[in-house]
Design a protein around this motif. Structure first.
Motif, PDB file in Angstrom:
ATOM      1  N   VAL A  39      43.120  11.832 -20.882  1.00 16.66           N
ATOM      2  CA  VAL A  39      41.974  12.554 -20.330  1.00 16.66           C
ATOM      3  C   VAL A  39      42.064  12.424 -18.819  1.00 16.66           C
ATOM      4  N   THR A  40      42.033  13.567 -18.119  1.00 19.51           N
ATOM      5  CA  THR A  40      42.255  13.541 -16.674  1.00 19.51           C
ATOM      6  C   THR A  40      40.986  13.630 -15.846  1.00 19.51           C
ATOM      7  N   GLY A  41      39.862  13.804 -16.477  1.00 15.09           N
ATOM      8  CA  GLY A  41      38.622  13.881 -15.714  1.00 15.09           C
ATOM      9  C   GLY A  41      37.452  14.185 -16.607  1.00 15.09           C
ATOM     10  N   THR A  42      36.307  14.359 -15.986  1.00 16.89           N
ATOM     11  CA  THR A  42      35.090  14.622 -16.746  1.00 16.89           C
ATOM     12  C   THR A  42      34.922  16.102 -17.067  1.00 16.89           C
ATOM     13  N   ASP A  43      35.840  16.955 -16.575  1.00 11.69           N
ATOM     14  CA  ASP A  43      35.738  18.394 -16.809  1.00 11.69           C
ATOM     15  C   ASP A  43      36.363  18.828 -18.131  1.00 11.69           C
ATOM     16  N   GLY A  44      36.874  17.896 -18.917  1.00  8.84           N
ATOM     17  CA  GLY A  44      37.481  18.230 -20.206  1.00  8.84           C
ATOM     18  C   GLY A  44      38.967  18.505 -20.138  1.00  8.84           C
ATOM     19  N   SER A  45      39.538  18.458 -18.938  1.00  7.70           N
ATOM     20  CA  SER A  45      40.977  18.681 -18.844  1.00  7.70           C
ATOM     21  C   SER A  45      41.718  17.447 -19.354  1.00  7.70           C
ATOM     22  N   HIS A  46      42.947  17.682 -19.781  1.00  4.09           N
ATOM     23  CA  HIS A  46      43.724  16.602 -20.383  1.00  4.09           C
ATOM     24  C   HIS A  46      45.209  16.915 -20.246  1.00  4.09           C
ATOM     25  N   ILE A  47      46.013  15.884 -20.404  1.00  2.44           N
ATOM     26  CA  ILE A  47      47.462  16.043 -20.462  1.00  2.44           C
ATOM     27  C   ILE A  47      47.879  15.713 -21.879  1.00  2.44           C
ATOM     28  N   TRP A  48      48.623  16.636 -22.480  1.00  6.09           N
ATOM     29  CA  TRP A  48      49.200  16.397 -23.789  1.00  6.09           C
ATOM     30  C   TRP A  48      50.686  16.156 -23.616  1.00  6.09           C
ATOM     31  N   ILE A  49      51.173  15.105 -24.264  1.00  3.61           N
ATOM     32  CA  ILE A  49      52.581  14.742 -24.173  1.00  3.61           C
ATOM     33  C   ILE A  49      53.190  14.789 -25.558  1.00  3.61           C
ATOM     34  N   GLY A  50      54.286  15.505 -25.673  1.00  2.00           N
ATOM     35  CA  GLY A  50      55.024  15.599 -26.924  1.00  2.00           C
ATOM     36  C   GLY A  50      56.493  15.313 -26.686  1.00  2.00           C
ATOM     37  N   ALA A  51      57.252  15.354 -27.752  1.00  2.00           N
ATOM     38  CA  ALA A  51      58.670  15.014 -27.653  1.00  2.00           C
ATOM     39  C   ALA A  51      59.531  16.000 -28.421  1.00  2.00           C
ATOM     40  N   ARG A  73      46.302  20.662 -19.379  1.00  4.15           N
ATOM     41  CA  ARG A  73      45.525  21.787 -19.901  1.00  4.15           C
ATOM     42  C   ARG A  73      44.053  21.602 -19.553  1.00  4.15           C
ATOM     43  N   ASP A  74      43.364  22.709 -19.416  1.00  2.00           N
ATOM     44  CA  ASP A  74      41.935  22.623 -19.102  1.00  2.00           C
ATOM     45  C   ASP A  74      41.119  22.482 -20.389  1.00  2.00           C
ATOM     46  N   ILE A  80      47.637  24.453 -17.198  1.00  2.00           N
ATOM     47  CA  ILE A  80      47.435  24.278 -15.765  1.00  2.00           C
ATOM     48  C   ILE A  80      48.773  24.015 -15.087  1.00  2.00           C
ATOM     49  N   ASP A  81      49.510  23.029 -15.591  1.00  2.00           N
ATOM     50  CA  ASP A  81      50.776  22.633 -14.964  1.00  2.00           C
ATOM     51  C   ASP A  81      51.573  21.789 -15.954  1.00  2.00           C
ATOM     52  N   ALA A  82      52.845  21.601 -15.638  1.00  2.00           N
ATOM     53  CA  ALA A  82      53.715  20.744 -16.454  1.00  2.00           C
ATOM     54  C   ALA A  82      54.243  19.621 -15.564  1.00  2.00           C
ATOM     55  N   PRO A  83      53.548  18.477 -15.547  1.00  2.00           N
ATOM     56  CA  PRO A  83      53.980  17.385 -14.670  1.00  2.00           C
ATOM     57  C   PRO A  83      55.307  16.751 -15.066  1.00  2.00           C
ATOM     58  N   TYR A  84      55.762  17.004 -16.287  1.00  2.00           N
ATOM     59  CA  TYR A  84      57.057  16.448 -16.698  1.00  2.00           C
ATOM     60  C   TYR A  84      57.631  17.298 -17.819  1.00  2.00           C
ATOM     61  N   TYR A  85      58.936  17.597 -17.691  1.00  2.00           N
ATOM     62  CA  TYR A  85      59.623  18.363 -18.717  1.00  2.00           C
ATOM     63  C   TYR A  85      61.077  17.906 -18.753  1.00  2.00           C
ATOM     64  N   ALA A  86      61.420  17.124 -19.737  1.00  2.00           N
ATOM     65  CA  ALA A  86      62.796  16.676 -19.932  1.00  2.00           C
ATOM     66  C   ALA A  86      63.020  16.535 -21.431  1.00  2.00           C
ATOM     67  N   TRP A  87      63.152  17.656 -22.090  1.00  2.00           N
ATOM     68  CA  TRP A  87      63.259  17.673 -23.545  1.00  2.00           C
ATOM     69  C   TRP A  87      64.481  16.927 -24.066  1.00  2.00           C
TER      70      TRP A  87
END
Length: 106
Positions: A39-51, A73-74, A80-87
């Motif tokens: 959870v990245t803030g109180t606005d409901g945005s979040h980062i989802w991490i998968g593999a 994601r909001d 919103i953005d992809a802070p990391y991508y190394a599949w």
């Protein structure tokens, strides 16, 4: 698979994130696959991490990705953005460092 302690890759990723001061939990937003959520803030945005799409599944290891992808994601689940991508990099440390740096810059 459910809780974080059932797959070594998930446990290692959570530990790597924690070492960078980031707290993550395992979620199943659509009921089909699991992701790490930050959870990245109180606005409901979040980062989802998968593999790379969902977390590795012990039932079908041949269908599981080997790397990490993090998407910010909001609250409406729009990208919103992809802070990391190394599949193709299974090491969670670079992902954790990149995500922590991204969060610090928000």
């Amino acid at each position: 698979m459910s809780p974080d302690d059932e797959h070594p890759a998930v446990t290692a990723a959570i530990a790597a994130l924690h070492a960078h001061g980031v707290s993550a939990r395992v979620v199943s937003p659509d009921g089909r696959g699991y992701l790490l959520e930050i959870v990245t803030g109180t606005d409901g945005s979040h980062i989802w991490i998968g593999a790379p799409e969902f977390l590795p599944d012990m039932r079908w290891p041949e269908e599981s990705g080997t790397g990490w992808v993090a998407n910010h994601r909001d609250a409406e689940d729009d990208f919103i953005d992809a802070p990391y991508y190394a599949w193709d990099n299974p090491d969670p440390e670079p992902m954790a460092a990149a995500v922590a740096s991204y969060i610090a810059a928000l």
